[in-house]
Design a protein around this motif. Structure first.
Motif, PDB file in Angstrom:
ATOM      1  N   HIS A  21      19.264  -2.074  -5.470  1.00 10.49           N
ATOM      2  CA  HIS A  21      19.866  -3.724  -6.002  1.00 10.49           C
ATOM      3  C   HIS A  21      20.471  -4.094  -4.969  1.00 10.49           C
ATOM      4  CE1 HIS A  21      20.954  -6.777  -8.112  1.00 10.49           C
ATOM      5  NE2 HIS A  21      20.356  -6.221  -9.326  1.00 10.49           N
ATOM      6  N   ARG A  22      19.301  -5.467  -5.379  1.00 13.66           N
ATOM      7  CA  ARG A  22      19.568  -6.832  -4.556  1.00 13.66           C
ATOM      8  C   ARG A  22      20.641  -7.487  -4.133  1.00 13.66           C
ATOM      9  NH1 ARG A  22      16.738 -12.951  -6.286  1.00 13.66           N
ATOM     10  NH2 ARG A  22      18.888 -12.684  -7.839  1.00 13.66           N
ATOM     11  N   ASN A  23      21.718  -7.439  -5.359  1.00 16.96           N
ATOM     12  CA  ASN A  23      23.272  -7.791  -4.716  1.00 16.96           C
ATOM     13  C   ASN A  23      23.657  -6.050  -3.326  1.00 16.96           C
ATOM     14  OD1 ASN A  23      23.199  -9.406  -6.344  1.00 16.96           O
ATOM     15  ND2 ASN A  23      24.240  -8.385  -8.377  1.00 16.96           N
ATOM     16  N   ILE A  24      23.699  -5.078  -3.787  1.00 14.56           N
ATOM     17  CA  ILE A  24      24.105  -4.270  -2.284  1.00 14.56           C
ATOM     18  C   ILE A  24      23.331  -4.749  -1.237  1.00 14.56           C
ATOM     19  CG2 ILE A  24      24.227  -1.650  -2.010  1.00 14.56           C
ATOM     20  CD1 ILE A  24      25.938  -2.625  -4.652  1.00 14.56           C
ATOM     21  N   ARG A  25      22.346  -5.472  -1.147  1.00 18.59           N
ATOM     22  CA  ARG A  25      21.347  -5.359   0.761  1.00 18.59           C
ATOM     23  C   ARG A  25      21.918  -6.776   0.585  1.00 18.59           C
ATOM     24  NH1 ARG A  25      16.716  -4.616  -3.039  1.00 18.59           N
ATOM     25  NH2 ARG A  25      16.088  -6.135  -2.452  1.00 18.59           N
ATOM     26  N   LEU A  26      21.731  -7.592  -0.073  1.00 16.89           N
ATOM     27  CA  LEU A  26      22.248  -9.154   0.320  1.00 16.89           C
ATOM     28  C   LEU A  26      24.396  -9.015   1.077  1.00 16.89           C
ATOM     29  CD1 LEU A  26      21.367 -11.303  -2.298  1.00 16.89           C
ATOM     30  CD2 LEU A  26      20.469 -11.328  -0.043  1.00 16.89           C
ATOM     31  N   LEU A  27      25.159  -8.242  -0.068  1.00 13.65           N
ATOM     32  CA  LEU A  27      26.301  -8.016   0.489  1.00 13.65           C
ATOM     33  C   LEU A  27      26.039  -7.063   2.366  1.00 13.65           C
ATOM     34  CD1 LEU A  27      28.430  -6.355  -2.922  1.00 13.65           C
ATOM     35  CD2 LEU A  27      29.438  -7.949  -1.368  1.00 13.65           C
ATOM     36  N   THR A  73      29.530 -12.691   7.697  1.00 10.43           N
ATOM     37  CA  THR A  73      30.570 -13.062   7.258  1.00 10.43           C
ATOM     38  C   THR A  73      31.755 -12.595   8.862  1.00 10.43           C
ATOM     39  OG1 THR A  73      30.796 -12.810   4.778  1.00 10.43           O
ATOM     40  CG2 THR A  73      33.472 -13.283   6.120  1.00 10.43           C
ATOM     41  N   ASP A  74      32.289 -11.856   9.061  1.00  8.62           N
ATOM     42  CA  ASP A  74      33.145 -11.214  10.104  1.00  8.62           C
ATOM     43  C   ASP A  74      32.333 -11.473  12.240  1.00  8.62           C
ATOM     44  OD1 ASP A  74      34.859 -11.351   8.952  1.00  8.62           O
ATOM     45  OD2 ASP A  74      35.616  -8.910   9.334  1.00  8.62           O
ATOM     46  N   PHE A  75      31.370 -12.276  12.057  1.00 10.62           N
ATOM     47  CA  PHE A  75      30.641 -12.824  12.915  1.00 10.62           C
ATOM     48  C   PHE A  75      30.527 -13.479  13.935  1.00 10.62           C
ATOM     49  CE2 PHE A  75      27.230 -12.934  16.417  1.00 10.62           C
ATOM     50  CZ  PHE A  75      26.705 -12.092  17.109  1.00 10.62           C
ATOM     51  N   ILE A  84      31.527 -16.681  -4.777  1.00 10.97           N
ATOM     52  CA  ILE A  84      30.660 -16.391  -3.427  1.00 10.97           C
ATOM     53  C   ILE A  84      31.011 -17.776  -2.635  1.00 10.97           C
ATOM     54  CG2 ILE A  84      29.568 -14.860  -2.038  1.00 10.97           C
ATOM     55  CD1 ILE A  84      29.370 -12.891  -4.403  1.00 10.97           C
ATOM     56  N   ILE A  85      30.539 -18.618  -3.091  1.00  5.45           N
ATOM     57  CA  ILE A  85      29.578 -19.730  -2.560  1.00  5.45           C
ATOM     58  C   ILE A  85      30.752 -20.544  -2.039  1.00  5.45           C
ATOM     59  CG2 ILE A  85      28.337 -21.843  -3.156  1.00  5.45           C
ATOM     60  CD1 ILE A  85      26.746 -19.895  -5.319  1.00  5.45           C
ATOM     61  N   SER A  86      31.640 -20.672  -3.173  1.00  4.89           N
ATOM     62  CA  SER A  86      32.693 -21.414  -2.590  1.00  4.89           C
ATOM     63  C   SER A  86      33.008 -20.932  -1.289  1.00  4.89           C
ATOM     64  CB  SER A  86      33.763 -21.949  -3.067  1.00  4.89           C
ATOM     65  OG  SER A  86      34.466 -20.528  -4.185  1.00  4.89           O
ATOM     66  N   GLY A  87      33.457 -20.035  -1.610  1.00  6.93           N
ATOM     67  CA  GLY A  87      34.144 -19.362  -0.017  1.00  6.93           C
ATOM     68  C   GLY A  87      33.518 -19.020   1.461  1.00  6.93           C
ATOM     69  N   PHE A 109      26.544 -19.102   3.768  1.00  7.84           N
ATOM     70  CA  PHE A 109      26.543 -20.155   2.767  1.00  7.84           C
ATOM     71  C   PHE A 109      25.243 -19.963   2.417  1.00  7.84           C
ATOM     72  CE2 PHE A 109      25.657 -25.223   1.556  1.00  7.84           C
ATOM     73  CZ  PHE A 109      26.742 -24.827   0.643  1.00  7.84           C
ATOM     74  N   ILE A 110      24.306 -19.612   2.892  1.00  8.11           N
ATOM     75  CA  ILE A 110      22.706 -20.134   2.618  1.00  8.11           C
ATOM     76  C   ILE A 110      22.966 -18.526   1.428  1.00  8.11           C
ATOM     77  CG2 ILE A 110      20.562 -19.705   2.843  1.00  8.11           C
ATOM     78  CD1 ILE A 110      21.108 -21.201   5.435  1.00  8.11           C
ATOM     79  N   ILE A 111      23.142 -17.690   1.681  1.00  9.99           N
ATOM     80  CA  ILE A 111      22.935 -16.100   1.474  1.00  9.99           C
ATOM     81  C   ILE A 111      23.341 -16.264   0.074  1.00  9.99           C
ATOM     82  CG2 ILE A 111      23.016 -14.206   1.144  1.00  9.99           C
ATOM     83  CD1 ILE A 111      22.423 -14.273   4.444  1.00  9.99           C
ATOM     84  N   ALA A 112      24.473 -17.099   0.000  1.00 10.14           N
ATOM     85  CA  ALA A 112      25.837 -16.978  -0.985  1.00 10.14           C
ATOM     86  C   ALA A 112      24.526 -17.189  -2.939  1.00 10.14           C
ATOM     87  CB  ALA A 112      26.616 -17.957  -0.637  1.00 10.14           C
ATOM     88  N   PHE A 113      24.262 -18.367  -2.410  1.00 11.97           N
ATOM     89  CA  PHE A 113      23.225 -18.449  -3.560  1.00 11.97           C
ATOM     90  C   PHE A 113      22.017 -17.684  -4.026  1.00 11.97           C
ATOM     91  CE2 PHE A 113      24.536 -22.139  -1.259  1.00 11.97           C
ATOM     92  CZ  PHE A 113      25.300 -23.362  -2.695  1.00 11.97           C
ATOM     93  N   PHE A 114      21.673 -16.910  -3.525  1.00 10.72           N
ATOM     94  CA  PHE A 114      20.600 -15.586  -4.088  1.00 10.72           C
ATOM     95  C   PHE A 114      21.320 -14.443  -4.832  1.00 10.72           C
ATOM     96  CE2 PHE A 114      18.962 -17.856  -0.365  1.00 10.72           C
ATOM     97  CZ  PHE A 114      17.201 -18.559  -0.977  1.00 10.72           C
TER      98      PHE A 114
END
Length: 394
Positions: free
Chosen positions: A2-8, A15-17, A69-72, A172-177
């Motif tokens: 699913h797209r959610n898993i791929r995006l995660l 996030t940790d780079f 996720i977006i606000s974080g 920040f950009i990816i969070a909206f998807f």
């Protein structure tokens, strides 16, 4: 997938780079003039996280996980910019506060997002498997950024900070998807949610023990991880510190990847207890026999980190109430942040007072406590199982 898993996968990697992460204590201590001042930056980060833990968990449970996720991501991006501005020690403290806010949002929200998403598909039993896989991206990012950051830090600390802004912008950009998950909003009053969450902790002794072990283990363990660079710098040149960190993060990535399989095979409680004890033994050996090989020995303990983290997290999720899942996760993170803030200052102070090795050794003794607490849970469950078997025989 699913797209959610791929995006995660992508989101967690970015996030940790953080190129500055491997040598953070050196950068912060140079700016402040002492190890105590350097570790104080981490304390501000976690105190900020502690301050916002409960509100952000309540907001997540009410307004949805995607908003969290977006606000974080927005908070982490702001923190990166303050770190990069290089306006002195005050700029580091402000940046640390924004990173703390981001951590408080992510802590209860993102795990709840994954659990709720899998539950909506009837796959919640696969939570440990997927949590391990997507969490391995954190470690892979730290591994790559550590070696690059160590090399770049020998050239310019400022360059390291500015390049670290780019991945946070990507988050920040990816969070909206992300596709949001449905949350139960029937409890309109945040205070009712908070009281209900605390009531669950009061009623459930197993949850209290598991959560307490997690708080102590995470807070003191994270303080020790941030302090590692100070010990490594006494044995290796600064540019090589990133190599040790990279090996540690690669080991952790492997550990996270296979954590679901390992915890299923040996049991979650047994796996967590064993990895905690083995890790302390290897750390003690590296410190007592301090030499060029010590950083590699400490790095090898990362092979247990993913199993330990996923095992504890999945045990907690099983005990959490569905309606207050993010709020309860935030309560645990709040306690962890508060203890970490104290542990960081204490470790920095002991490092200045007793020396790096002695301070680090004392830390290993403290980190035996979580293993003992989890052993009590294991013995309690074993006794309950024996009593049940005895009743069946009768």
């Amino acid at each position: 997938m699913h797209r959610n898993i791929r995006l995660l996968y992508i989101f967690n990697f970015l996030t940790d780079f953080k190129l500055w992460a491997a040598v953070a204590v050196l950068i912060f201590s140079r700016e402040s003039g002492s190890y105590l001042g350097g570790m104080a930056v981490f304390s501000v980060m976690t105190l900020s996280s502690a301050l916002f833990e409960i509100p952000t968990g309540l907001i997540s449970d009410h307004f949805g996980r995607k908003a969290g996720i977006i606000s974080g991501a927005a908070s982490a991006l702001t923190g990166s910019l303050f770190f990069a501005l290089d306006n002195g020690y005050a700029s580091l403290l402000v940046g640390a506060a924004f990173f703390g806010l981001s951590a408080s949002i992510y802590s209860g929200n993102n795990d709840a997002f994954l659990y709720d998403f899998l539950k909506s598909r009837g796959e919640q039993k696969e939570y440990a498997h997927y949590l391990g896989r997507v969490s391995s991206m954190f470690q892979l990012a730290l591994a790559i950024s550590a070696v690059a950051g160590g090399i770049l830090a020998s050239v310019s600390y400022s360059l390291v900070m500015w390049l670290s802004v780019i991945p946070q912008l990507g988050c920040f950009i990816i969070a909206f998807f992300f596709e949001d998950t449905a949350v139960d909003t029937r409890r309109k009053d945040p205070l009712l949610q908070l009281r209900a969450a605390f009531r669950e902790f009061r009623r459930n002794p197993v949850l209290r023990k598991i959560s307490s072990a997690s708080v102590i283990g995470h807070s003191f363990g994270e303080a020790g991880y941030q302090f590692q660079a100070a010990f490594f710098a006494t044995l290796w040149p600064v540019w090589a510190i990133g190599i040790a960190k990279t090996l540690a993060n690669l080991g952790a990535a492997v550990s996270f990847h296979y954590s679901g399989r390992i915890t299923r095979r040996f049991g979650r409680l047994k796996s967590v207890i064993f990895t905690r004890l083995a890790g302390r033994g290897l750390h003690a050996a590296a410190l007592l026999l301090a030499g060029p090989v010590s950083p590699l020995l400490i790095a090898s303990t990362s092979l247990m980190f993913g199993v330990q983290t996923v095992g504890e997290n999945s045990l907690q999720q099983d005990e959490f109430s569905p309606r207050q899942r993010a709020t309860m996760g935030s309560i645990v993170s709040l306690a962890g942040s508060a203890v970490f803030a104290l542990a960081s200052l204490l470790l920095g102070w002991l490092g200045d007072l007793l020396g790096i090795i002695n301070a680090y050794l004392l830390l290993q003794a403290v980190l035996l406590i979580p293993a003992w607490m989890l052993y009590r849970v294991y013995r309690g469950r074993s006794s309950a199982a024996e009593d049940k078997a005895e009743k069946i025989r009768r």
